[in-house]
Enzyme design. Structure first.
Site, PDB file in Angstrom:
ATOM      1  N   ASP A 145      -7.390  -5.468   8.066  1.00 14.12           N
ATOM      2  CA  ASP A 145      -7.555  -4.016   8.155  1.00 14.12           C
ATOM      3  C   ASP A 145      -8.405  -3.707   9.384  1.00 14.12           C
ATOM      4  O   ASP A 145      -9.392  -4.396   9.651  1.00 14.12           O
ATOM      5  CB  ASP A 145      -8.238  -3.497   6.887  1.00 14.12           C
ATOM      6  N   ASN A 147      -3.293   2.008  -3.207  1.00 13.36           N
ATOM      7  CA  ASN A 147      -3.499   3.457  -3.233  1.00 13.36           C
ATOM      8  C   ASN A 147      -2.125   4.103  -3.184  1.00 13.36           C
ATOM      9  O   ASN A 147      -1.331   3.793  -2.297  1.00 13.36           O
ATOM     10  CB  ASN A 147      -4.330   3.912  -2.035  1.00 13.36           C
ATOM     11  N   HIS A 186       1.456  -0.893   0.410  1.00 16.75           N
ATOM     12  CA  HIS A 186       0.571  -1.969   0.842  1.00 16.75           C
ATOM     13  C   HIS A 186      -0.528  -2.210  -0.171  1.00 16.75           C
ATOM     14  O   HIS A 186      -0.976  -1.301  -0.844  1.00 16.75           O
ATOM     15  CB  HIS A 186      -0.027  -1.681   2.220  1.00 16.75           C
ATOM     16  N   HIS A 237      -4.373  -3.732  -0.634  1.00 25.72           N
ATOM     17  CA  HIS A 237      -5.624  -4.113   0.019  1.00 25.72           C
ATOM     18  C   HIS A 237      -6.178  -5.309  -0.754  1.00 25.72           C
ATOM     19  O   HIS A 237      -6.328  -5.238  -1.974  1.00 25.72           O
ATOM     20  CB  HIS A 237      -6.652  -2.985  -0.069  1.00 25.72           C
ATOM     21  N   GLY A 266      -6.078   8.305  -1.533  1.00 27.18           N
ATOM     22  CA  GLY A 266      -6.554   7.696  -0.295  1.00 27.18           C
ATOM     23  C   GLY A 266      -5.494   6.978   0.511  1.00 27.18           C
ATOM     24  O   GLY A 266      -5.815   6.337   1.508  1.00 27.18           O
ATOM     25  N   GLN A 267      -4.225   7.053   0.110  1.00 26.20           N
ATOM     26  CA  GLN A 267      -3.176   6.418   0.906  1.00 26.20           C
ATOM     27  C   GLN A 267      -3.001   7.204   2.194  1.00 26.20           C
ATOM     28  O   GLN A 267      -2.796   8.417   2.170  1.00 26.20           O
ATOM     29  CB  GLN A 267      -1.855   6.357   0.134  1.00 26.20           C
TER      30      GLN A 267
END
Length: 119
Positions: free
Chosen positions: A35, A92, A105, A107, A98-99
Site C-alpha cells: 500500500d 472495505n 481488494h 488489505h 472507506g473504499q
C-alpha cells in the site's frame, strides 16, 4: 462489464503493468503489492487480476477467485512474518466503509497491535 479491465481503474493499470507498484506476490488470479499509504508495518493489498468493483460482487461472480484472494492474503502474511504475531484481512466495500478504489481488494495488515474494534 465485471471481470473485464477498466480503463479508468488504478488497480487494473497495476495488473497490466501500466502503473508501477511494489509487487510482493503473484498468482495466476491475484496480485499483491504494498500500500502506498501504509497503516501498519505490514500493509499489502491483494487484488484479483479480473476487475470486480467490490468483494461482494467478486464473491458472487467468481467464488473461486475470492478464495484465491484469501489464500494469497495468507501467503503474504506468512511471507511478511505477520502470521506469527497475528494479522488482519480487511475488505472495505463501498465509499461509506472507506473504499476508495472500486476494484475488489483485501488489505493485509500486521506487524503491530491491532485493536478491536477498528476505526
Amino acid at each position: 462489464m465485471a471481470g473485464e479491465p477498466q480503463a479508468d481503474c488504478l488497480f487494473c493499470k497495476i495488473v497490466a503493468g501500466d502503473v508501477p507498484a511494489t509487487i510482493v506476490h503473484e498468482t495466476a488470479t491475484t496480485v499483491a503489492f504494498r500500500d502506498i499509504n501504509p497503516q501498519a508495518p505490514t500493509h499489502v493489498l491483494v487484488i484479483p487480476r479480473a476487475h470486480y468493483p467490490d468483494a461482494a460482487t467478486l464473491a458472487a461472480a467468481e467464488p473461486a477467485v475470492a478464495a484465491d484472494v484469501l489464500s494469497a492474503a495468507a501467503e503474504v502474511a506468512a511471507q511478511e512474518k505477520a502470521d506469527s504475531t497475528g494479522y488482519r484481512i480487511v475488505f472495505n466495500t463501498g465509499a461509506g466503509a472507506g473504499q476508495t478504489v472500486f476494484h475488489a481488494h483485501a488489505h493485509v495488515l500486521g506487524g503491530r497491535g491491532l485493536n478491536w474494534p477498528p476505526g
